[in-house]
Design an enzyme around this catalytic site. Structure first.
Site, PDB file in Angstrom:
ATOM      1  N   ARG A   1       0.840  -1.200   0.000  1.00 39.53           N
ATOM      2  CA  ARG A   1       0.000   0.000   0.000  1.00 39.53           C
ATOM      3  C   ARG A   1       0.872   1.247   0.000  1.00 39.53           C
ATOM      4  NH1 ARG A   1      -3.433  -1.398   5.247  1.00 39.53           N
ATOM      5  NH2 ARG A   1      -1.480  -2.423   5.719  1.00 39.53           N
TER       6      ARG A   1
ATOM      7  N   TYR B   1      -0.218   4.260  10.633  1.00 42.23           N
ATOM      8  CA  TYR B   1      -0.559   3.303  11.685  1.00 42.23           C
ATOM      9  C   TYR B   1       0.688   3.125  12.542  1.00 42.23           C
ATOM     10  CZ  TYR B   1      -4.812   1.787   9.262  1.00 42.23           C
ATOM     11  OH  TYR B   1      -6.053   1.745   8.682  1.00 42.23           O
TER      12      TYR B   1
ATOM     13  N   SER C   1     -10.156  -2.414   8.560  1.00 41.30           N
ATOM     14  CA  SER C   1     -10.853  -3.501   9.252  1.00 41.30           C
ATOM     15  C   SER C   1     -11.895  -4.127   8.319  1.00 41.30           C
ATOM     16  CB  SER C   1     -11.522  -2.974  10.519  1.00 41.30           C
ATOM     17  OG  SER C   1     -10.549  -2.598  11.454  1.00 41.30           O
TER      18      SER C   1
ATOM     19  N   SER D   1     -19.823 -12.887  25.359  1.00 41.66           N
ATOM     20  CA  SER D   1     -18.434 -13.309  25.532  1.00 41.66           C
ATOM     21  C   SER D   1     -18.125 -13.638  26.990  1.00 41.66           C
ATOM     22  CB  SER D   1     -17.512 -12.194  25.044  1.00 41.66           C
ATOM     23  OG  SER D   1     -16.172 -12.567  25.219  1.00 41.66           O
TER      24      SER D   1
ATOM     25  N   VAL E   1      -1.199 -12.645  10.139  1.00 39.88           N
ATOM     26  CA  VAL E   1      -0.472 -11.605   9.397  1.00 39.88           C
ATOM     27  C   VAL E   1      -0.913 -10.230   9.909  1.00 39.88           C
ATOM     28  CG1 VAL E   1      -0.104 -10.600   7.116  1.00 39.88           C
ATOM     29  CG2 VAL E   1      -0.122 -13.078   7.392  1.00 39.88           C
TER      30      VAL E   1
HETATM   31  N1  LIG Z   1      -4.165  -7.878  10.913  1.00 38.53           N
HETATM   32  C1  LIG Z   1      -4.553  -6.878  10.141  1.00 38.53           C
HETATM   33  O1  LIG Z   1      -4.078  -6.708   9.032  1.00 38.53           O
HETATM   34  C2  LIG Z   1      -5.634  -5.946  10.627  1.00 38.53           C
HETATM   35  C3  LIG Z   1      -6.307  -5.100   9.730  1.00 38.53           C
HETATM   36  C4  LIG Z   1      -7.338  -4.293  10.215  1.00 38.53           C
HETATM   37  C5  LIG Z   1      -7.683  -4.308  11.565  1.00 38.53           C
HETATM   38  N2  LIG Z   1      -6.980  -5.143  12.406  1.00 38.53           N
HETATM   39  C6  LIG Z   1      -7.293  -5.247  13.827  1.00 38.53           C
HETATM   40  O2  LIG Z   1      -8.486  -5.967  14.051  1.00 38.53           O
HETATM   41  C7  LIG Z   1      -8.940  -5.667  15.374  1.00 38.53           C
HETATM   42  C8  LIG Z   1     -10.444  -5.392  15.366  1.00 38.53           C
HETATM   43  O3  LIG Z   1     -10.681  -4.150  14.708  1.00 38.53           O
HETATM   44  P1  LIG Z   1     -12.168  -3.570  14.523  1.00 38.53           P
HETATM   45  O4  LIG Z   1     -12.049  -2.377  13.655  1.00 38.53           O
HETATM   46  O5  LIG Z   1     -13.115  -4.648  14.143  1.00 38.53           O
HETATM   47  O6  LIG Z   1     -12.495  -3.094  15.990  1.00 38.53           O
HETATM   48  P2  LIG Z   1     -13.956  -2.738  16.565  1.00 38.53           P
HETATM   49  O7  LIG Z   1     -13.742  -1.813  17.711  1.00 38.53           O
HETATM   50  O8  LIG Z   1     -14.891  -2.364  15.488  1.00 38.53           O
HETATM   51  O9  LIG Z   1     -14.456  -4.151  17.133  1.00 38.53           O
HETATM   52  C9  LIG Z   1     -13.916  -4.754  18.262  1.00 38.53           C
HETATM   53  C10 LIG Z   1     -14.982  -5.566  18.906  1.00 38.53           C
HETATM   54  O10 LIG Z   1     -14.379  -6.295  19.982  1.00 38.53           O
HETATM   55  C11 LIG Z   1     -15.373  -6.407  20.961  1.00 38.53           C
HETATM   56  N3  LIG Z   1     -14.807  -6.812  22.240  1.00 38.53           N
HETATM   57  C12 LIG Z   1     -14.119  -6.089  23.148  1.00 38.53           C
HETATM   58  N4  LIG Z   1     -13.836  -6.845  24.231  1.00 38.53           N
HETATM   59  C13 LIG Z   1     -14.355  -8.072  23.977  1.00 38.53           C
HETATM   60  C14 LIG Z   1     -14.420  -9.284  24.707  1.00 38.53           C
HETATM   61  N5  LIG Z   1     -13.885  -9.399  25.923  1.00 38.53           N
HETATM   62  N6  LIG Z   1     -15.026 -10.340  24.130  1.00 38.53           N
HETATM   63  C15 LIG Z   1     -15.561 -10.261  22.888  1.00 38.53           C
HETATM   64  N7  LIG Z   1     -15.561  -9.136  22.169  1.00 38.53           N
HETATM   65  C16 LIG Z   1     -14.961  -8.054  22.705  1.00 38.53           C
HETATM   66  C17 LIG Z   1     -15.995  -5.004  21.008  1.00 38.53           C
HETATM   67  O11 LIG Z   1     -17.233  -5.001  21.679  1.00 38.53           O
HETATM   68  C18 LIG Z   1     -16.118  -4.718  19.533  1.00 38.53           C
HETATM   69  O12 LIG Z   1     -17.363  -5.083  19.004  1.00 38.53           O
HETATM   70  C19 LIG Z   1      -8.068  -4.472  15.828  1.00 38.53           C
HETATM   71  O13 LIG Z   1      -7.022  -4.934  16.650  1.00 38.53           O
HETATM   72  C20 LIG Z   1      -7.503  -3.955  14.534  1.00 38.53           C
HETATM   73  O14 LIG Z   1      -6.292  -3.234  14.726  1.00 38.53           O
HETATM   74  C21 LIG Z   1      -5.976  -5.933  11.945  1.00 38.53           C
END
Ligand SMILES: NC(=O)c1ccc[n+]([C@@H]2O[C@H](COP(=O)([O-])OP(=O)(O)OC[C@H]3O[C@@H](n4cnc5c(N)ncnc54)[C@H](O)[C@@H]3O)[C@@H](O)[C@H]2O)c1
Length: 371
Positions: free
Chosen positions: A15, A94, A134, A220, A298
């Site tokens: 990207r 980021y 996300s 959860s 990843v």
């Molecule tokens: N690996 C990658 O390439 C990549 C890419 C994009 C996002 N991400 C990551 O993915 C993750 C999720 O991002 P998002 O935008 O969906 O976040 P988000 O805030 O939209 O969703 C997170 C969810 O987790 C839930 N949550 C919190 N505590 C919890 C628990 N104890 N049990 C169950 N659910 C719980 C929240 O209620 C919420 O609905 C982040 O860490 C983000 O950085 C990773």
């Protein structure tokens, strides 16, 4: 301002922080834009397009970092880039600092202004610069998971959607936010049986409504997670506590009790992962097996689909970038409380509570830091 756009150097990260359209808007606003040669080529943007939009193409990353007041990237800097840190530099990218104390140390020591995409908030309190990635990662997680369920990849050999007369796979999505709901959408589309586990009951009600009862929702807790992961063929980790290290909700014991050949895609790995056995992997070596369960972790999944990802990301980041360039970081942060939440480091001070708590460090409130 001089705005610099270096080429990403993280493994298989294709990207780029600004598109030619963004360059044009910055130049129209009176800024100079330095783009490292080939920075956009893997996202489908040639040097000539950046040049036509008004950018200066530069051969060396060091020159871009050294000359720019404001550097715009996609992923957090990796070790080879730490040498470019210096006082006065504004870095907009980021950062995902919580699990990386070393990067935090280096940004603080060099007094870099670090504004992290992932902690910027909008007026609704959501994370507008995390959302598009996300969405991409959530949708991708299911196609990746489906591939790793194939026998040849170490999976159990179950087809996600099944066929008439044969049950489809069971997908358990932990965290029903942006990643989780996008994963649910694709999993449903492919014909899987889907359960979403979240601690936020309001969110589960919304999902139940949106998916018209076609997914199962589960509150959860360890008991429910233990059962849901045992039944699952594919587990998606999408939990987030903004700025903090993800809680390890799926424990080592739960993983050991999962079906042999089941697959875990821990999307939350960029915040440390919500599965105890997850460790960060890269696109060139994306998976490994623990207790017969395939793990794909990843940290920059959207990097695999750079064209879609760059356009989706810059649609969201660019208005903030333009404001920082036009007003300067201090003024832009003062005028926008949501952008101020993105400030992680400022003149040697750590300014994000979640990062500080994850690393057990002192922190300074943004308002005090930039006063
Ligand atoms: N690996 C990658 O390439 C990549 C890419 C994009 C996002 N991400 C990551 O993915 C993750 C999720 O991002 P998002 O935008 O969906 O976040 P988000 O805030 O939209 O969703 C997170 C969810 O987790 C839930 N949550 C919190 N505590 C919890 C628990 N104890 N049990 C169950 N659910 C719980 C929240 O209620 C919420 O609905 C982040 O860490 C983000 O950085 C990773």
């Amino acid at each position: 301002m001089i705005v610099g756009v270096p080429k990403e150097v993280k493994d298989n990260e294709a990207r780029v922080g600004v598109t030619p359209a963004g360059v044009m808007a910055l130049v129209e606003a009176g800024h100079t834009v330095l783009v490292e040669t080939q920075a956009g080529v893997q996202s489908g943007f040639q040097d000539s397009e950046y040049q036509d939009a008004g950018a200066e193409i530069v051969g060396e990353a060091g020159y871009v970092w050294g000359k720019s007041d404001l550097v715009v990237k996609v992923k957090e800097p990796i070790e080879g880039e730490y040498v470019y840190f210096r006082e006065g530099l504004v870095l907009f990218t980021y950062l995902h600092l919580a699990p990386v104390p070393d990067l935090t140390d280096r940004l603080l020591a060099a007094k870099v202004t670090g504004i992290a995409y992932e902690t910027v908030r909008d007026r609704q309190g959501t994370l507008p610069l995390l959302t598009p990635m996300s969405e991409v990662a959530g949708r991708m997680s299911i196609q990746v998971g489906a591939t790793y369920l194939e026998k040849e990849r170490g999976g159990s050999g179950i087809l996600l959607g099944g066929v008439p007369g044969v049950l489809p796979a069971q997908v358990c999505i932990v965290g029903g936010g942006i990643v989780g709901s996008n994963a649910a959408r694709i999993a449903l589309g492919m014909g899987a049986r889907v359960t979403v586990v979240d601690s936020n009951l309001k969110r589960l009600r919304e999902l139940d409504e949106v998916f018209n009862g076609r997914i199962h929702t589960l509150a959860s807790n360890s008991y429910n997670l233990s059962q849901a992961t045992q039944e699952a063929d594919l587990v998606i980790g999408g939990v987030l506590i903004p700025g903090s290290t993800a809680p390890k909700l799926v424990t080592r014991r739960m993983v050991s009790e999962m079906k042999s050949g089941a697959v875990i895609v821990d999307v939350a790995i960029d915040q440390g992962g919500c599965v105890e056995t997850a460790r960060p992997t890269s696109h060139s070596n994306p998976s490994y097996i623990v207790d017969g369960v395939v793990h794909y972790c990843v940290t920059n999944m959207p990097g695999a689909v750079p064209h879609t990802s760059t356009l989706a990301l810059t649609n969201a980041t660019f208005p903030y970038l333009l404001r920082i360039a036009n007003r300067g970081a201090r003024e832009a942060l003062r005028q926008d409380a949501g952008l101020a939440e993105g400030l992680n480091t400022w003149l040697g001070m750590l300014t994000h509570r979640g990062v500080a708590e994850s690393q057990q460090r002192q922190w300074t409130a943004v308002a005090d830091a930039i006063a």
